[in-house]
Scaffold this motif. Structure first.
Motif, PDB file in Angstrom:
ATOM      1  N   GLU A  76      72.285  34.599  83.522  1.00 39.89           N
ATOM      2  CA  GLU A  76      72.303  35.883  82.853  1.00 39.89           C
ATOM      3  C   GLU A  76      71.478  35.807  81.582  1.00 39.89           C
ATOM      4  OE1 GLU A  76      76.105  37.220  81.616  1.00 39.89           O
ATOM      5  OE2 GLU A  76      75.318  39.208  81.106  1.00 39.89           O
ATOM      6  N   VAL A  77      70.592  36.746  81.411  1.00 41.72           N
ATOM      7  CA  VAL A  77      69.806  36.809  80.181  1.00 41.72           C
ATOM      8  C   VAL A  77      70.037  38.184  79.609  1.00 41.72           C
ATOM      9  CG1 VAL A  77      67.507  36.812  79.212  1.00 41.72           C
ATOM     10  CG2 VAL A  77      68.062  35.246  81.057  1.00 41.72           C
ATOM     11  N   ASP A  78      70.688  38.254  78.480  1.00 41.85           N
ATOM     12  CA  ASP A  78      70.939  39.602  77.986  1.00 41.85           C
ATOM     13  C   ASP A  78      70.499  39.772  76.530  1.00 41.85           C
ATOM     14  OD1 ASP A  78      72.823  38.074  76.883  1.00 41.85           O
ATOM     15  OD2 ASP A  78      74.536  39.332  77.397  1.00 41.85           O
ATOM     16  N   PHE A  79      69.464  39.098  76.174  1.00 43.68           N
ATOM     17  CA  PHE A  79      68.908  39.351  74.840  1.00 43.68           C
ATOM     18  C   PHE A  79      67.391  39.240  74.954  1.00 43.68           C
ATOM     19  CE2 PHE A  79      67.538  35.094  73.766  1.00 43.68           C
ATOM     20  CZ  PHE A  79      68.275  34.319  74.628  1.00 43.68           C
ATOM     21  N   HIS A  81      65.313  41.622  74.408  1.00 39.76           N
ATOM     22  CA  HIS A  81      64.673  42.867  74.808  1.00 39.76           C
ATOM     23  C   HIS A  81      63.727  43.382  73.728  1.00 39.76           C
ATOM     24  CE1 HIS A  81      68.584  43.417  72.963  1.00 39.76           C
ATOM     25  NE2 HIS A  81      68.008  44.402  72.307  1.00 39.76           N
ATOM     26  N   LEU A 106      64.053  42.085  83.578  1.00 39.08           N
ATOM     27  CA  LEU A 106      65.215  41.858  82.726  1.00 39.08           C
ATOM     28  C   LEU A 106      66.024  43.126  82.469  1.00 39.08           C
ATOM     29  CD1 LEU A 106      63.781  39.468  80.021  1.00 39.08           C
ATOM     30  CD2 LEU A 106      65.032  38.888  82.078  1.00 39.08           C
ATOM     31  N   LEU A 107      65.371  44.262  82.521  1.00 45.68           N
ATOM     32  CA  LEU A 107      66.073  45.473  82.120  1.00 45.68           C
ATOM     33  C   LEU A 107      66.318  46.374  83.305  1.00 45.68           C
ATOM     34  CD1 LEU A 107      64.208  46.153  78.828  1.00 45.68           C
ATOM     35  CD2 LEU A 107      66.503  45.297  79.103  1.00 45.68           C
ATOM     36  N   ARG A 108      67.325  47.207  83.142  1.00 38.14           N
ATOM     37  CA  ARG A 108      67.633  48.158  84.193  1.00 38.14           C
ATOM     38  C   ARG A 108      67.441  49.560  83.661  1.00 38.14           C
ATOM     39  NH1 ARG A 108      73.127  46.347  84.745  1.00 38.14           N
ATOM     40  NH2 ARG A 108      72.813  44.117  84.558  1.00 38.14           N
ATOM     41  N   ASP A 111      69.886  50.956  81.078  1.00 39.50           N
ATOM     42  CA  ASP A 111      70.091  50.395  79.745  1.00 39.50           C
ATOM     43  C   ASP A 111      69.674  51.410  78.684  1.00 39.50           C
ATOM     44  OD1 ASP A 111      71.047  48.051  80.697  1.00 39.50           O
ATOM     45  OD2 ASP A 111      69.077  47.116  80.835  1.00 39.50           O
TER      46      ASP A 111
END
Lengths: 1420, 426
Positions: A76-79, A81, A106-108, A111
């Motif tokens: 999971e990569v959630d930074f 952006h 990475l983005l949906r 978001d």
């Protein structure tokens, strides 16, 4: 990138080199932490958009690439952006590229951050396109546009789509866009419309599409066609206008082969585009409709063009040498055939036949791919009406393909066969398939079996053939016969009772399982079918019940647990039906009770216990044959087919269409289960109840009262049952019942129901209305039993007709009236049911046997009268009997309590407020009525709940003076939405105790119900007066009250409720009383027993005689004028009292016997009895305890024996353990040898309240000695001391030796004694008196040990003067004492068995006194 | 009872199998391989698997599966006890870390052990030192070889775990009381679970057949004895299990632990104590999350035991959010650092004196995430060892050794308390 980012390379190779998952994830975590630190250094200031401005372009790209890589690995990569967005915003192409790639991965779309990027993307999309002046830069603009389009297509968030789709469309239609951009934008738009359908209005967009279709560039056309296919799928009609364009392009390609070189594929012009075009055309099956008519019209030019194109494709495609070429050509060809399939019947017949011929050619080709496609397309083509015949011509070829080397080809061949199968060729194809099954490959067998099963079921003209086919299937390849297949057999056999299919199936299966080697599935089917329908063949030779059992049971040891479970159920059914099977079945159950398989174990245990746990009727009910299965629209087999093949398969479509045979069968079944037309004369069945009116209430069959004067005037009971709609006035009169009537057409004697039976019948009927089973009718010939149960609006009634006569009853027929308000299904012994369609002969009920009838029913409308049932039969004596009866089926059967919470109740209550939905009445109680108190209200509530079957709404009533309830009247009728119609009812009873009045309010959905329930509630509020009011009330009920309902419709529900409730209530009222008494009684008897006792002249003054003629000592009893209530502890009371205590008895033989009685009582739960009255009775086992040397040879053996008896014996539970330390020389010369004589007993008892220790220490002459191996000098459980039943000898080591006093001081504390009862052996009163002072001193030091002086008994001759033996007032010091002498005062000498020892009758009383001394009994 | 014992390697191949009954066959190994070993998550699967009427009860040693097969309804506890004993025996013969190759090299020995420890599916003597008397292949040196007759008597006699005629010059007994503390504290500071599981291990080097009497400060015993002088209250032991040499009848009757010990090392008893646990460490955490980007954690640790003692190997793992980008750590002693692979600040203290207090304060900076997600806040985990301390308060009151010859015995007692699951929620 590789040359630029060394760090990235290193990172990737690190990950690749890691040995385990853990190592890899640790590396990733470390890297992520590092990147976080880089992106968010803490000290440096971040830019406005959240990115770190101090990062170089190179670093930023590198870290984002790393994040992308980590993401792709699945972490999971959630930074990060912010950095990604910074890259996207960058002006440099290389950064933009990284940015867009990361963005789409990475983005949906959902978001929130996406909204900040919209502007950038918009700008990228609309960058000034192809500006020729700027040359090189424009190429980049192009590329940027493409990047943005790709990214957009990948993300496709709703917000993005909303914001961008206009731009994308614009790009697509713009003239300035390059081809590259157009292609991308078409595909992007396709993706967007897939995510959010109806994005584009077809009508507006179609012209644009038309424009695009004029494009010359084939690449763009291919992309646009993809888009068009996607759009046309969503809004088919809007794009119909484009057909000419499409046909034009197609004809250009096919006819003129106009195509650029780079789009030619092995001389075929762009096959992909062609296929897309044809696919588009397939969406319009009506495109060429009426083409013949409009041939000349210019508008239809394209139709002709199209037909030409298709026929050209069909005709001119040939098998070519180049595989690639022929693949491309055939792809187009098969699409064209699909197009023909899509057109279906509108297609010119020439084309269809041409296609069929072509396919026929293909399926005989050697090339497996083509054959495969040929078979599969032919299956589709064959579905078009009228094409099957064409396909049938190729049947032989298809059968050859069934043996093809390639499994997938075989599958297709099987499908095709399946499709072309119909009633005509079903038997042939099925037989062919079954024959082929033997040699078929294992991988296709399961599918074949499934399809054969479906075909056999669908096209079987004779269901016997179906059963045979499936059996054959099982025997050939039983392993592939899945459960649904044999379940289906069972379903079909169960649901088709016509034509003796069940008997046939049972017999066939009996034969099938007879050999020892047969397939397990056969055993399963046979087990089920024989269990259900075995009785149909039980009469046939060699097929009796026990034969059936034997045949099945021979497989028991070879089958698996699932089959065993089925077998067990079958055995239970067999055992139920045939007496002779029971001994065979019982051992099987017994053996499998401990089976390791839970299912088998449970079934065995439950079936075995069933007979003890339930009544025979209930068992009968449980083991009855299963009801018909619900007929689902799709059978399990079809679902399975769907699972394996998918929605679009031709076979599934075929399977879901019912065949004519099936339709016929369904029709037949529907006729059978639906209520047949009721003939008029049947409705006029004789009524057994003619002349009663006063007891009308107890007979709901008479609930029926006409709403008009005419009907009222008539005798109510005389109404025929068929008078459902109140129109039966005319036909009622002709009836005379109860008498022997001469039939005009028949000279035989006609016998009806004799008058004297009617009261009994009426009673039986009303009992049955409230109880689930019972006898409805009984005379010397016939007994009719009924069982019934209800769930919601549905019910099940079983009727049993037992022949009590000495000869068989012939032509036995039962006809059940099927009123409109009930939906019924009937099933019963063959020929029993007279369904009125043809004149059946009826069945014969042999003497002492039963015929059975089962009725499943559903109520569809409110009703009032019970359905009638008419039984007719002939006896050998030539009498014709005709009994009209009624089934105990009344409206309250369908009431269901509803539990509402207070809020919901009030809401509904308010919503139903209104004139006609509410009924209210105030009723004043008569002056002699009892006062309204809380108890009274409780009773009212109980009536509402139990009688009316309402659910009490507890929270609604703020005071005890109101009672609220809710219920539903359930029906099976359906409203317009398909939901069942139920009538909700609410009731509220409010009392005013001061005015002695009630107010009853009811609100229901149905105005009539309100009124009805109100009246009923009113009636029941007065229950205490019921008996007095009964006659008038009944009159009220029948004449006035409820019956006078102003509304005409549905009045009968009211009557049903009133009458059935009355019946229920009158039973409940009497039951309630008993219940209260029972509860009170059990509470008292738990610990204390109250014995009623009478004085008797034969007994001494202090004694009385209880109900069992046992003398009782009065002691502390409560004196009462009439009788005496003596209170004793029960056994449980004893245990509770003595628990946790250690009680030591010290003394002579009289003390010993008292001790023995106590331990005996604790163990056996009753005092010893055998010697109560005389000694001549032969002593039983228990009496050994009190018996003495006479019964044994010496004392030692008596000791042994009695220790065993008082200890655990293995038979009783292991609560009580006993030790005996004993020895007595024989002969016993007391004075000389007493010191060598000893007898000590230690009894330990475990109870639910705690442990009891009772110890006896023998004390003949004030001398006690303790062995070191016994308590208290050794553990009770020590292995060293002798075991139970052993008796020691004189050679032993004493740990203690002393008199009574030193025993007190030394031994008692060690024994942890709590209570001590002692006498001084043979000491006299003087010695006791002296001893009392020593006791007093002991008590002062040991207050925790309670000591009692136990008096000696007066001798047999001294019972008249016990005070000579003992008088507690004359003791020297004041100590506790238990005076046994006073109990013995004046008792008959026969209560002694020698001059010094008393019988149990006295010992029992001693022990009662002893317990009361330890636990004083409270007087309340 | 057990029909077959198999030892399989990681690939599911049979290394050793011994059939005790003929109702199962070696083919069963295939189904075990497919259903258990091949089904990857072997650790998360239950240790008993039933396949086609056959129960497979298994345990692992390194990467070998020890599997017992049975078709009957066995007592699983018994089977597992047997398997564990079996592994213990093998460890004693082949070394603690015996593996596939050492098994293969000692086939004959292992088959002999298979035969000796089980007969017709019923477990037999599993005592190592007794087995050593007559099975001494491999690297085990034969001790003074007893006569066969004596041997039979020994195995079938009442005390089969100790042979006669053992002699030591110096008679010594070592007693180790090992405890592990399990603790779970909620974020509001309530103790959700605290218990101590302990075991008493002995190493006896005693001559002859001594009778030993062992006493703990068990509450029941203390109360019974304290009729006269007041003594310290004892510990309430909730549950205990004993080595089979202990006379249970005697224990039932008066709670004394008497036994004739096996020679060498053995585990005398295990026990569990639920009440009045002396928690060696008290942790007071304070966590503050400030918005999305900052978080601070303060932790105070207090050693609750006497200052004469000290704890060693103290490791405190303080979890941090996954999106931590930077950490500022201040701690009074020991070493603490952010270890991203554990997602935690790991604070290591080699020696932690009793009654000491130390502090850790951490300031975290967090990186903004695309989709804000609340931090799940896993618990703080603590590991430690405290020698000469028992969390339950259990201590050995006496060990008496009676032997006919009346020799003198040296006794050594050691206590160690370790952390089991010692967790504090934050």
């Amino acid at each position: 990138m590789s040359t630029q980012a060394r760090g990235l390379n290193n990172f990737i190779s690190d990950l690749r080199n890691s040995k385990s998952k853990q190592e890899e994830s640790a590396r990733v975590e470390v890297e992520l932490a590092k990147i976080r630190k880089k992106f968010n250094p803490g000290d440096a200031k971040l830019a406005a958009d959240g990115s770190n401005p101090s990062l170089s372009s190179y670093q930023r790209k590198k870290y984002v690439w790393k994040l992308v890589y980590i993401h792709v690995l699945g972490y999971e990569v959630d930074f990060g952006h912010a950095e990604v967005l910074a890259l996207v915003r960058s002006k440099k192409y290389s950064e933009k590229m990284v940015g867009y790639v990361a963005l789409s991965l990475l983005l949906r779309g959902s978001d929130p951050i996406m909204s900040t990027i919209i502007d950038t993307m918009k700008a990228d999309l609309t960058t000034a396109p192809n500006n020729p002046k700027r040359g090189k830069v424009s190429v980049k603009n192009d590329a940027v546009q493409c990047l943005a389009l790709c990214s957009l297509a990948n993300i496709s968030g709703l917000e993005l789509i909303q914001a961008m789709h206009v731009e994308v469309q614009h790009i697509l239609v713009s003239r300035t866009s390059t081809e590259q951009v157009k292609k991308k934008s078409a595909l992007c738009l396709l993706r967007l419309t897939r995510t959010s359908p109806n994005l584009i209005s077809g009508r507006e967009f179609a012209p644009h599409m038309g424009q695009l279709l004029q494009e010359k560039h084939l690449g763009v056309l291919t992309s646009v066609m993809s888009l068009l296919n996607g759009l046309a799928l969503q809004q088919t009609t809007d794009y119909e206008v484009l057909i000419p364009h499409v046909v034009h392009i197609l004809s250009m390609l096919v006819m003129k082969k106009a195509c650029e070189r780079e789009y030619l594929y092995y001389q075929t012009p762009s096959p992909w585009l062609q296929i897309k075009l044809i696919k588009f055309l397939q969406l319009y099956p009506n495109a060429i409709e009426n083409h013949d008519i409009g041939m000349a019209a210019a508008g239809n030019e394209h139709v002709n063009q199209l037909i030409n194109v298709v026929s050209k494709i069909l005709m001119e495609t040939d098998v070519s040498d180049s595989i690639n070429k022929s693949n491309a050509d055939h792809a187009i060809l098969f699409e064209a055939v699909d197009l023909i399939v899509a057109w279906g019947t509108t297609c010119p017949i020439v084309l269809r036949e041409g296609a069929m011929k072509l396919l026929g050619k293909f399926i005989s080709v050697r090339e497996p791919n083509i054959r495969y496609l040929g078979l599969s397309t032919m299956a589709k083509l064959a579905q078009i009406e009228g094409s099957v015949e064409g396909a049938k011509n190729h049947q032989a070829t298809v059968l050859v393909s069934l043996k093809d080397a390639d499994i997938s080809v075989r599958r297709r061949a099987l499908d095709l066969l399946f499709v072309i199968c119909d009633t005509d060729n079903a038997e042939r194809i099925v037989d062919e398939l079954v024959a082929h099954l033997v040699v078929a490959d294992a991988s296709i067998r399961e599918e074949m079996v499934l399809k054969i099963a479906i075909l056999a079921e669908k096209y079987a003209t004779d269901l016997r053939w179906y059963v045979d086919t499936i059996l054959k299937l099982i025997s050939i390849s039983g392993d592939y016969v899945s459960d649904p297949i044999w379940h289906r057999v069972v379903q079909i056999v169960t649901n088709h009772p016509q034509g003796d299919l069940q008997g046939y199936a049972a017999a066939t299966l009996f034969v099938a399982v007879a050999p020892i080697r047969c397939h397990e599935t056969t055993v399963r089917v046979a087990a089920y079918i024989l269990g259900e329908f075995g009785f149909l063949i039980a009469e046939r030779p060699g097929m009796s019940g026990d034969e059936q059992f034997r045949v099945l049971h021979q497989h028991w040891f070879t089958v698996d647990t699932q089959t065993r479970a089925i077998l067990i159920s079958t055995y239970a059914k067999l055992a139920n039906l045939y007496e002779e099977c029971r001994p065979l079945v019982a051992p099987v159950f017994a053996k499998s009770k401990n089976s390791i398989d839970v299912e088998v174990q449970q079934r065995c245990v439950e079936y075995a216990a069933m007979r003890e746990a339930f009544s025979p009727e209930a068992v009968e009910d449980l083991l009855r044959e299963m009801p018909p299965f619900e007929d689902k629209r799709r059978s399990a087999l079809e679902l399975r087919l769907l699972q394996t093949e998918g929605e679009n398969s031709a076979t599934v479509a075929k399977a879901s269409v019912p065949s004519e045979v099936e339709q016929q069968r369904a029709l037949l079944a529907a006729q059978m289960f639906s209520s047949g037309p009721i003939e008029e004369d049947m409705a006029n069945g004789m009524q057994p109840i003619e002349e009663q009116d006063d007891e009308l209430v107890s007979k709901p069959s008479d609930e029926h009262v006409g709403e008009d004067e005419e009907a009222e005037a008539r005798e109510i009971g005389a109404d025929p049952s068929g008078d459902v709609d109140g129109e039966g006035e005319g036909e009622a009169e002709e009836h005379n019942t109860g008498d022997v009537v001469q039939d005009q057409q028949n000279t035989r004697v006609l016998v009806g129901i004799p008058k004297e039976l009617i009261p009994a019948m009426r009673k039986a009927f009303s009992n049955l209305c409230t109880s689930p089973s019972g006898v409805l009718f009984e005379n010397s010939m016939l007994q009719v039993g009924v069982k019934h149960e209800y769930v919601g609006a549905q019910g099940r009634i079983s009727v049993f007709f037992g022949n009590l006569h000495s000869s068989p009853l012939q032509n036995f027929k039962v006809r059940v009236d099927q009123p409109d308000h009930l939906r019924m299904q009937m099933q019963g012994t063959q020929d029993l049911i007279d369904d009125g369609e043809y004149d059946s002969a009826g069945c014969t009920v042999a003497t002492k046997t039963q015929a059975k009838l089962m009725i499943l029913l559903e109520v569809t409308a409110p009703f009032d009268d019970a359905p009638s049932m008419r039984i007719t039969f002939d006896t050998e004596e030539g009498e014709h009997h005709d009994y009209p009866l009624r089934l105990p089926l009344v409206a309250t059967c369908f009431m269901e309590p509803v539990n509402l919470d207070p809020g919901a109740f009030m809401q509904r209550w308010k919503s139903l407020e209104g004139q006609d939905r509410e009924c209210q009445e105030v009723m004043k109680l008569p002056p002699n009525a009892p006062e309204i108190d809380e108890q009274y209200m409780e009773r009212v509530a109980k009536i509402i709940v139990d009688g009316l079957k309402f659910g009490r709404c507890q929270g609604v009533d703020p005071t005890p003076w109101t009672v609220s309830g809710a219920a539903t009247f359930r029906t099976g009728a359906q409203d317009m939405n398909g939901n069942n119609i139920n009538v909700g009812c609410l009731v509220r009873v409010e009392a005013n105790p001061r005015a002695n009045a009630f107010r009853v309010t009811t609100r229901t959905l149905h105005p009539l119900c309100s009124k009805a329930i109100k009246n009923v509630s009113l009636v029941f509020a007065l229950t205490p007066l019921w008996n007095e009011l009964l006659p008038s009330m009944a009159e009220n009920l029948t004449k006035g009250g409820v019956l006078y309902c102003p509304l005409q419709t549905n009045k009968r529900i009211v009557l049903g409720i009133v009458l059935a409730t009355y019946i229920a209530i009158s039973n409940i009222a009497s039951l309630k009383h008993i219940t209260v008494e029972g509860e009170a009684a059990t509470k008292k008897t738990l610990l204390i027993n109250v014995v009623a006792c009478k004085r008797s002249n034969q007994l001494p003054e202090q004694w009385c005689m209880d109900d069992n003629d046992t003398p009782r000592y009065i002691g502390d009893a409560d004196f009462n004028s009439s009788s005496i209530a003596i209170r004793h502890y029960t056994h449980q009371g004893f245990e509770k009292c003595l628990a946790g205590k250690t009680i030591v008895f010290i003394g002579d033989s009289t003390v010993r016997y008292q001790f023995m009685h106590l331990v005996g009582f604790l163990k056996f739960q009753r005092f010893m009895r055998c010697q109560d009255y005389n000694m001549s009775k032969p002593p039983d086992d228990e009496c050994y305890l009190i018996g003495f040397k006479d019964l044994h040879h010496d004392w030692t053996s008596w000791y042994k024996q009695s220790t065993i008896m008082t200890g655990s014996d293995g038979k009783h539970d292991e609560q009580q353990h006993s030790l005996c330390d004993c020895f007595r020389p024989d002969p016993f010369v007391a004075r000389l040898h007493s010191l060598k004589t000893y007898e000590y007993r230690f009894v330990k008892r475990r109870t639910s309240y705690g442990e009891i220790n009772i110890i006896y220490l023998q004390n003949f002459k004030d001398r006690i000695r303790m062995n070191q191996d016994y308590p208290p000098f050794s553990s009770y459980w020590s292995t060293r001391r002798c075991k139970t039943g052993e008796c020691g000898d004189s050679n032993r080591t004493f740990a203690f030796d002393g008199d009574t006093n030193s025993t007190f001081w030394t031994v008692l504390p060690r024994l942890k004694a709590t209570h001590v009862f002692t006498n001084l052996g043979w000491g006299n009163f003087y010695q006791l008196s002296e001893f009392s002072c020593k006791m007093e001193e002991f008590n002062a030091h040991h207050p925790d040990i309670n000591t009692y002086l136990l008096s000696r008994l007066p001798s047999k001759d001294g019972v008249f003067a016990p005070h000579l033996t003992f008088d507690k007032n004359k003791l020297k010091c004041k100590v506790n004492s238990l005076d046994r002498a006073v109990i013995n005062k004046d008792v008959p000498t026969s209560w002694y068995w020698d001059s010094n020892h008393a019988l149990s009758i006295l010992n029992e009383e001693y022990n009662h006194q002893l317990t009361k001394a330890i636990c004083p009994m409270l007087t309340t | 009872m057990i029909s077959m014992i198999m030892v399989l390697n990681q690939k599911g191949e049979i290394m050793i199998s011994r059939q005790y009954r003929d109702d199962v066959s070696r083919v069963a190994a295939d189904s075990f391989r497919i259903q258990v070993i091949a089904a990857k998550e072997a650790s998360s699967q239950p240790p008993i698997k039933r396949i086609e009427n056959c129960s497979f009860l298994y345990t692992r040693h390194l990467n070998m599966y020890f599997v017992a097969l049975t078709k009957s309804n066995v007592n699983p506890a018994l089977v597992f006890e047997y398997l564990f004993q079996k592994i213990r025996v093998l460890k004693a013969y082949l070394g603690e870390e015996f593996d596939e190759s050492s098994m293969r090299n000692n086939m004959t020995l292992i088959y002999e052990l298979m035969d000796e420890t089980m007969d017709f599916g019923y477990p037999q003597n599993c005592a190592v030192d007794v087995l050593r008397l007559y099975i001494n292949l491999g690297n085990v040196k034969p001790q003074d070889e007893p006569e066969p007759e004596q041997l039979t008597k020994q195995i079938t006699g009442a005390i089969d775990w100790r042979r006669e005629g053992i002699r030591y010059k110096k008679n010594e007994v070592y007693i180790d009381v090992l405890e592990s503390v399990n603790l779970l504290i909620s974020s509001s500071g309530n103790i959700l679970r605290s218990e101590v599981t302990g075991k008493v291990q002995m190493n006896t080097k005693l001559t002859g057949m001594p009778e030993c009497k062992f006493g703990l400060n068990d509450k029941l015993v203390i109360e019974k004895e304290s009729t006269g002088a007041r003594k310290k209250p004892g510990v309430e032991i909730d549950d205990c299990t004993f080595h089979r040499c202990v006379r249970l009848g005697k224990f039932d009757a008066d709670r004394t632990i008497t036994f004739i010990p096996p020679d060498g090392e053995f585990e005398l008893m295990r026990y569990r104590v639920n009440d009045n646990v002396n928690l060696p460490f008290r942790l007071i955490p304070a966590v503050q999350e400030e918005g999305q980007t900052k978080c601070s954690i303060n932790l105070k640790v207090i050693a609750n035991f006497s200052e004469k003692l000290f704890a060693t190997h103290v490791v405190i793992k303080v979890p941090v959010p996954k999106n931590t980008s930077k950490s500022k750590i201040k701690n009074s002693f020991g070493r603490a650092k952010y270890e991203p692979e554990q997602n935690a600040i790991v604070w290591r203290i080699k020696r932690f004196p009793g009654k000491a207090e130390c502090m850790l304060s951490v300031d975290l900076e967090l990186v903004r995430t695309v989709r804000p997600k609340a931090w799940v806040r896993p618990p703080i985990n603590v590991e430690f060892q405290v020698p000469m301390f028992t969390a339950s308060g259990v201590h050995v009151r006496f060990l008496r050794v009676y032997d006919k010859s009346g020799y003198h015995t040296n006794r050594w007692v050691r206590y160690i308390t370790k952390a089991g699951g010692y967790q504090v929620r934050i």
